[in-house]
Design a protein around this motif. Structure first.
Motif, PDB file in Angstrom:
ATOM      1  N   VAL A  32      11.181  11.273  11.626  1.00 26.46           N
ATOM      2  CA  VAL A  32      10.349  10.215  12.200  1.00 26.46           C
ATOM      3  C   VAL A  32      10.972   8.875  11.812  1.00 26.46           C
ATOM      4  N   PRO A  33      11.824   8.295  12.655  1.00 20.96           N
ATOM      5  CA  PRO A  33      12.506   7.051  12.287  1.00 20.96           C
ATOM      6  C   PRO A  33      11.576   5.852  12.284  1.00 20.96           C
ATOM      7  N   LEU A  34      12.114   4.731  11.876  1.00 16.35           N
ATOM      8  CA  LEU A  34      11.356   3.525  11.569  1.00 16.35           C
ATOM      9  C   LEU A  34      10.361   3.116  12.655  1.00 16.35           C
ATOM     10  N   THR A  35      10.766   3.128  13.930  1.00 17.74           N
ATOM     11  CA  THR A  35       9.914   2.613  14.998  1.00 17.74           C
ATOM     12  C   THR A  35       9.136   3.707  15.725  1.00 17.74           C
ATOM     13  N   ALA A  36       9.193   4.926  15.257  1.00 14.91           N
ATOM     14  CA  ALA A  36       8.523   6.043  15.926  1.00 14.91           C
ATOM     15  C   ALA A  36       7.150   6.301  15.299  1.00 14.91           C
ATOM     16  N   SER A  37       6.322   7.049  16.042  1.00 14.02           N
ATOM     17  CA  SER A  37       5.011   7.463  15.545  1.00 14.02           C
ATOM     18  C   SER A  37       4.798   8.925  15.876  1.00 14.02           C
ATOM     19  N   ILE A  38       4.236   9.662  14.922  1.00 13.18           N
ATOM     20  CA  ILE A  38       3.972  11.081  15.125  1.00 13.18           C
ATOM     21  C   ILE A  38       2.536  11.396  14.742  1.00 13.18           C
ATOM     22  N   ASN A  39       1.925  12.281  15.505  1.00 16.91           N
ATOM     23  CA  ASN A  39       0.597  12.796  15.180  1.00 16.91           C
ATOM     24  C   ASN A  39       0.668  14.311  15.258  1.00 16.91           C
ATOM     25  N   ILE A  40       0.384  14.979  14.153  1.00 16.77           N
ATOM     26  CA  ILE A  40       0.395  16.438  14.112  1.00 16.77           C
ATOM     27  C   ILE A  40      -1.053  16.905  14.074  1.00 16.77           C
ATOM     28  N   SER A  41      -1.459  17.650  15.117  1.00 16.05           N
ATOM     29  CA  SER A  41      -2.838  18.094  15.242  1.00 16.05           C
ATOM     30  C   SER A  41      -2.857  19.595  15.524  1.00 16.05           C
ATOM     31  N   GLY A  42      -4.033  20.125  15.806  1.00 14.95           N
ATOM     32  CA  GLY A  42      -4.150  21.536  16.167  1.00 14.95           C
ATOM     33  C   GLY A  42      -4.843  22.366  15.111  1.00 14.95           C
ATOM     34  N   SER A  43      -5.281  23.536  15.525  1.00 17.22           N
ATOM     35  CA  SER A  43      -6.018  24.435  14.637  1.00 17.22           C
ATOM     36  C   SER A  43      -5.151  25.554  14.069  1.00 17.22           C
TER      37      SER A  43
END
Length: 387
Positions: free
Chosen positions: A140-151
């Motif tokens: 996940v580099p400096l200008t990126a965004s990540i969302n990890i979701s799920g069951s």
């Protein structure tokens, strides 16, 4: 062209332009093309480009000799199989996308990330079933965004000189990291420098927000961080979740940073932290830290064995700490061991409507407060045993 993974070419090599189509290619050319394919079969990197809404079956594309997936569209599903696959996933720059990982099992033995986000990328990964990543997990580099979701459940194991599971290595700054899983995230980072979630620096002031699920993290190495950054400027929100961290390291921090400024907010949490090594900190910076820790409506349990131990706080710093409606249990042992606060620094400590139970064995023990800061206790139950 074959070495560059090109499947189709046009030019004089096959035939010069003619007034009628060429129906046959000479046997000599066919033999030469086949030989080149065989010679470069181990070095060719074939890239698969899924279409919007496509379900990519890993075993199928691996059988077709693809070695990586390049995602430049939305709503992709990646389906695993019964056996691990060796493949990498790259997400295009400037892309907003949603990717479902269903029962994937990916192994990457190279010191490269399994899943790489491009610059200014905003990607959500939905975990379904049982997913496993062996190698550097999410880059996940400096200008990126990540969302990890799920069951579903997600397992990540990373081993290298500068290991990370979600974020970047020790020399870089990660982007925004958000985890909103209902399931379990199990992650392990081992190396000279090991960060499970986070990175080395935080030049942009990006935040790590863990807002659900159950996290089981572990580390080993010279310098280890569970959630946060090595060089400080950490911004961490850990709420509505359970958190477990186990570490054996020379310098270890469960939540926070090795040094520098740290802003930590924890609400409705259940944290279990177990560390052994030399210089250890449960929540906060290990040394010379500043910033603020706020903990509310939760429970934290610490088992710490080291030379210098700070369970909640820092050493030789200026860190404020507010704890309310929480239960803190501490079992620590070291040459210098502090429960909550800063034995050699400043910072105000405020604890109200909470319970603190502690057993401390140390040459220089310390219970609550700081050297020059204020200690405020309101409706606080204490049961602290020293030596």
């Amino acid at each position: 062209m074959i070495k560059l993974s090109v499947d189709l070419i046009q030019g004089y090599y096959i035939s010069k332009p003619k007034p009628v189509p060429v129906h046959e290619i000479s046997e000599n050319l066919i033999a030469e093309i086949r030989k080149i394919n065989i010679d470069y079969s181990d070095t060719i990197n074939m890239i698969y480009h899924p279409e919007k809404g496509e379900t990519v079956v890993l075993q199928k594309i691996v059988d077709e000799k693809y070695s990586s997936i390049f995602i430049d569209s939305e709503d992709i599903t990646i389906e695993g199989g019964s056996v691990p696959t060796n493949i990498s996933i790259i997400i295009q720059d400037e892309l907003k996308t949603k990717i479902k990982l269903h029962n994937v099992d990916i192994i990457n033995e190279k010191d490269e990330p399994i899943i790489s986000l491009g610059t200014n990328t905003n990607a959500e990964f939905v975990i379904e079933g049982k997913c496993k990543l062996t190698g550097c997990g999410f880059y996940v580099p400096l200008t990126a965004s990540i969302n990890i979701s799920g069951s579903g459940s997600l397992f990540i194991k990373s081993e290298s000189n500068s290991a990370y599971c979600i974020g970047v290595n020790k020399d870089q700054s990660p982007g925004n990291i958000v985890i909103t899983m209902d399931g379990t995230l199990t992650a392990e980072a081992n190396g000279d420098y090991a960060v499970v979630i986070g990175g080395g620096k935080n030049d942009s002031g990006a935040a790590i927000r863990i807002l659900g699920g159950s996290l089981v993290l572990s580390c080993s190495g010279n310098t280890s961080v569970g959630v946060g950054n090595i060089c400080g400027n950490s911004v961490i929100d850990l709420s509505e979740c359970s958190y477990s961290f186990c570490c054996n390291s020379s310098n270890a921090i469960a939540i926070g940073s090795v040094s520098g400024n740290t802003e930590i907010c924890m609400n409705n949490f259940n944290a279990n932290i177990s560390c052994s090594g030399l210089n250890l900190c449960g929540i906060g910076p290990i040394s010379s830290g500043s910033g603020h820790i706020f903990m509310s409506s939760g429970q934290a349990n610490f088992i710490m064995r080291g030379r210098t131990v700070d369970c909640i706080g820092t050493s030789k710093g200026n860190l404020d700490c507010n704890i309310e409606f929480s239960k803190i249990s501490i079992d620590c042992e070291g040459s210098t061991a502090a429960c909550i606060g800063d034995i050699k620094g400043d910072g105000d400590i405020c604890i109200k409507d909470s319970e603190v139970n502690a057993i401390v064995h140390a040459n220089e023990p310390f219970s609550l407060g700081s050297r020059n800061g204020l200690l405020s206790l309101s409706n606080c139950m204490q049961n602290i045993k020293i030596n």
